[in-house]
Design an enzyme around this catalytic site. Structure first.
Site, mmCIF file in Angstrom:
data_model
loop_
_atom_site.group_PDB
_atom_site.id
_atom_site.type_symbol
_atom_site.label_atom_id
_atom_site.label_comp_id
_atom_site.label_asym_id
_atom_site.label_seq_id
_atom_site.Cartn_x
_atom_site.Cartn_y
_atom_site.Cartn_z
ATOM 1 N N TYR A 147 24.557 -47.209 48.971
ATOM 2 C CA TYR A 147 25.751 -47.728 49.666
ATOM 3 C C TYR A 147 25.727 -47.389 51.157
ATOM 4 C CZ TYR A 147 27.541 -48.024 44.839
ATOM 5 O OH TYR A 147 27.699 -48.270 43.506
ATOM 6 N N ASP A 178 33.085 -42.189 43.546
ATOM 7 C CA ASP A 178 31.792 -42.753 43.180
ATOM 8 C C ASP A 178 31.094 -43.354 44.400
ATOM 9 O OD1 ASP A 178 30.041 -43.829 40.772
ATOM 10 O OD2 ASP A 178 30.222 -45.464 42.224
ATOM 11 N N LYS A 216 23.829 -41.595 43.396
ATOM 12 C CA LYS A 216 22.825 -42.268 42.554
ATOM 13 C C LYS A 216 21.466 -42.334 43.236
ATOM 14 C CE LYS A 216 26.651 -45.197 40.994
ATOM 15 N NZ LYS A 216 27.457 -45.570 42.166
ATOM 16 N N HIS A 218 20.319 -45.184 39.349
ATOM 17 C CA HIS A 218 21.197 -46.312 39.688
ATOM 18 C C HIS A 218 20.873 -47.579 38.885
ATOM 19 C CE1 HIS A 218 23.603 -48.030 43.342
ATOM 20 N NE2 HIS A 218 23.847 -48.741 42.271
HETATM 21 P P1 NAP Z 1 36.217 -53.502 41.686
HETATM 22 O O1 NAP Z 1 36.714 -52.113 41.617
HETATM 23 O O2 NAP Z 1 36.037 -54.267 40.440
HETATM 24 O O3 NAP Z 1 37.155 -54.439 42.559
HETATM 25 C C1 NAP Z 1 37.439 -54.172 43.840
HETATM 26 C C2 NAP Z 1 38.181 -55.369 44.445
HETATM 27 O O4 NAP Z 1 39.472 -55.484 43.856
HETATM 28 C C3 NAP Z 1 38.327 -55.128 45.900
HETATM 29 O O5 NAP Z 1 38.045 -56.313 46.555
HETATM 30 C C4 NAP Z 1 39.773 -54.693 46.049
HETATM 31 O O6 NAP Z 1 40.299 -55.178 47.258
HETATM 32 C C5 NAP Z 1 40.456 -55.353 44.866
HETATM 33 N N1 NAP Z 1 41.545 -54.519 44.301
HETATM 34 C C6 NAP Z 1 41.559 -53.180 44.109
HETATM 35 N N2 NAP Z 1 42.705 -52.790 43.539
HETATM 36 C C7 NAP Z 1 43.451 -53.926 43.372
HETATM 37 C C8 NAP Z 1 44.728 -54.172 42.848
HETATM 38 N N3 NAP Z 1 45.491 -53.190 42.389
HETATM 39 N N4 NAP Z 1 45.170 -55.464 42.825
HETATM 40 C C9 NAP Z 1 44.404 -56.469 43.303
HETATM 41 N N5 NAP Z 1 43.177 -56.289 43.809
HETATM 42 C C10 NAP Z 1 42.697 -55.018 43.842
HETATM 43 O O7 NAP Z 1 34.871 -53.543 42.593
HETATM 44 P P2 NAP Z 1 33.441 -52.951 42.669
HETATM 45 O O8 NAP Z 1 33.318 -52.390 44.038
HETATM 46 O O9 NAP Z 1 32.462 -53.962 42.216
HETATM 47 O O10 NAP Z 1 33.363 -51.768 41.618
HETATM 48 C C11 NAP Z 1 33.971 -50.509 41.825
HETATM 49 C C12 NAP Z 1 32.955 -49.421 42.182
HETATM 50 O O11 NAP Z 1 31.983 -49.294 41.156
HETATM 51 C C13 NAP Z 1 32.123 -49.673 43.432
HETATM 52 O O12 NAP Z 1 32.849 -49.510 44.613
HETATM 53 C C14 NAP Z 1 31.021 -48.685 43.209
HETATM 54 O O13 NAP Z 1 31.460 -47.371 43.532
HETATM 55 C C15 NAP Z 1 30.762 -48.852 41.717
HETATM 56 N N6 NAP Z 1 29.709 -49.842 41.383
HETATM 57 C C16 NAP Z 1 28.556 -49.395 40.790
HETATM 58 C C17 NAP Z 1 27.544 -50.282 40.489
HETATM 59 C C18 NAP Z 1 26.267 -49.796 39.842
HETATM 60 O O14 NAP Z 1 25.272 -50.532 39.807
HETATM 61 N N7 NAP Z 1 26.264 -48.598 39.288
HETATM 62 C C19 NAP Z 1 27.676 -51.650 40.778
HETATM 63 C C20 NAP Z 1 28.870 -52.076 41.350
HETATM 64 C C21 NAP Z 1 29.865 -51.173 41.634
HETATM 65 P P3 NAP Z 1 40.773 -54.244 48.484
HETATM 66 O O15 NAP Z 1 39.687 -53.244 48.753
HETATM 67 O O16 NAP Z 1 40.973 -55.206 49.574
HETATM 68 O O17 NAP Z 1 42.041 -53.590 48.019
#
Ligand code: NAP
Length: 323
Positions: free
Chosen positions: A55, A50, A84, A117
């Site tokens: 980004y 994704d 997106k 998005h």
């Molecule tokens: P997330 O996936 O909720 O959380 C990521 C965080 O959790 C990172 O800091 C990561 O740290 C940590 N983590 C990952 N696996 C772990 C585990 N097994 N144990 C403990 N900690 C862990 O974060 P997000 O980036 O907000 O959401 C995921 C993706 O969704 C984004 O990257 C993006 O592609 C998408 N997104 C879309 C939108 C939208 O508006 N459509 C908005 C936000 C996000 P480390 O990297 O240090 O491991």
């Protein structure tokens, strides 16, 4: 078990892997990290990636995908790649341009999924977040149906296999579903979703319309992200998730990811740490009991980590409605 075997069918007949790799990193994280992490993710078995033009990492993500294809680890058709349309391209004539720019950066011929998005529009131009002299965002009017028509054309042109939306509320989904001359339904709605914001009502609505829900920030997002609401409780510190993790001999992160899969939600997980990328793949190795699913349902408290507060007040701001 490998994630590439676990997919759900989208309403247009394509299949989406139920576990996706999130690639967004806050400013300050070196861009090369995303290439390295995406390569590890593909090696580990992630087949759904994704990203988004916003980004500003698509060169790096594309490099990782192409190098894994060149090396013979995967074929292009094994990968499900999402990009997106950003808010500064919310004019019908700019919708395909945004996708073409992504494809050029990725050096790919097509993407698998192209999403709107966020339903609010910003002034078109070079800057992804245009601001005035007072630092306020410069907004633009938005016609979501006209944008959707242009999204449909991208699918018809073969630049994307599927089209969908992100951060849409029920009213906005209905507006697209009911628009005159609708050709392709949105196959999914990608929204923030985790035990503290379980989106029950929006999920039920999406299911009733054969729209797949894709969960972002399923682990409670990234604290380093300046856009995050900092005083919210930390999801992965939740004592209930912790006790379930002990019970299933897993981690709170795996409990949070598994919860979504068992609700029929496609779940994204971002990690740039090899150990955690590998750990997240274990989501296929265990099952939560129905009782424990209900316990996790009970954690819902409408905590939103990514609130897009600076977009509040705009006519199509999606989070003012209940769902
Ligand atoms: P997330 O996936 O909720 O959380 C990521 C965080 O959790 C990172 O800091 C990561 O740290 C940590 N983590 C990952 N696996 C772990 C585990 N097994 N144990 C403990 N900690 C862990 O974060 P997000 O980036 O907000 O959401 C995921 C993706 O969704 C984004 O990257 C993006 O592609 C998408 N997104 C879309 C939108 C939208 O508006 N459509 C908005 C936000 C996000 P480390 O990297 O240090 O491991």
């Amino acid at each position: 078990m490998n994630s590439k075997q676990q997919t759900v069918r989208l309403s247009d007949g394509h299949f989406i892997p139920v576990l996706g790799f999130g690639t967004y990193a806050p400013q300050g994280v070196p861009k090369a990290k995303v290439t390295e992490a995406t390569k590890i993710a593909i090696d580990t078995g992630f087949r759904h990636i994704d990203s988004a033009s916003m980004y500003q990492n698509e060169e790096e993500v594309g490099l990782a995908i192409r190098s894994k294809i060149a090396e013979g680890t995967v074929k292009r058709e094994d990968i499900f790649y999402t990009t997106k349309l950003w808010c500064t391209f919310h004019r019908p004539e700019l919708v395909q341009l945004c996708l073409e720019q992504s494809l050029k950066k990725l050096q790919l011929d097509y993407v698998d999924l192209y999403l709107i998005h966020f339903p609010v529009s910003l002034k078109p131009g070079e800057n992804y977040l245009p601001t005035d002299e007072n630092g306020q965002y410069i907004f633009d009017t938005v016609d979501l149906c006209a944008i959707w028509k242009a999204m449909e054309k991208c699918k018809d042109a073969g630049l994307t296999k599927s089209v969908g939306v992100s951060n849409f509320n029920r009213r906005q989904l209905e507006m697209i579903l009911n628009m005159s001359g609708l050709k392709h339904k949105p196959v999914c709605n990608q929204v923030e979703c985790h035990p503290y914001l379980n989106q029950r009502k929006l999920l039920d609505f999406c299911k009733s319309k054969d729209i797949v829900m894709v969960a972002y920030s399923a682990l409670g997002s990234q604290r380093e992200n300046i856009g995050i609401v900092q005083n919210n409780p930390i999801l992965l510190d939740d004592p209930v998730l912790d006790s379930l993790a002990k019970k299933y001999k897993r981690t709170p992160a795996l409990i949070a990811l598994r919860y979504q899969l068992q609700r029929g939600i496609v779940v994204l997980a971002k990690s740039f740490t090899e150990k955690r990328i590998r750990e997240n793949m274990q989501v296929f190795d265990f099952q939560l009991s129905l009782e424990d699913m209900k316990v996790i349902d009970g954690l819902n408290k409408n905590v939103r980590y990514i609130s897009f507060t600076k977009f509040k007040g705009q006519p199509e701001f999606p989070f003012s409605a209940e769902y």
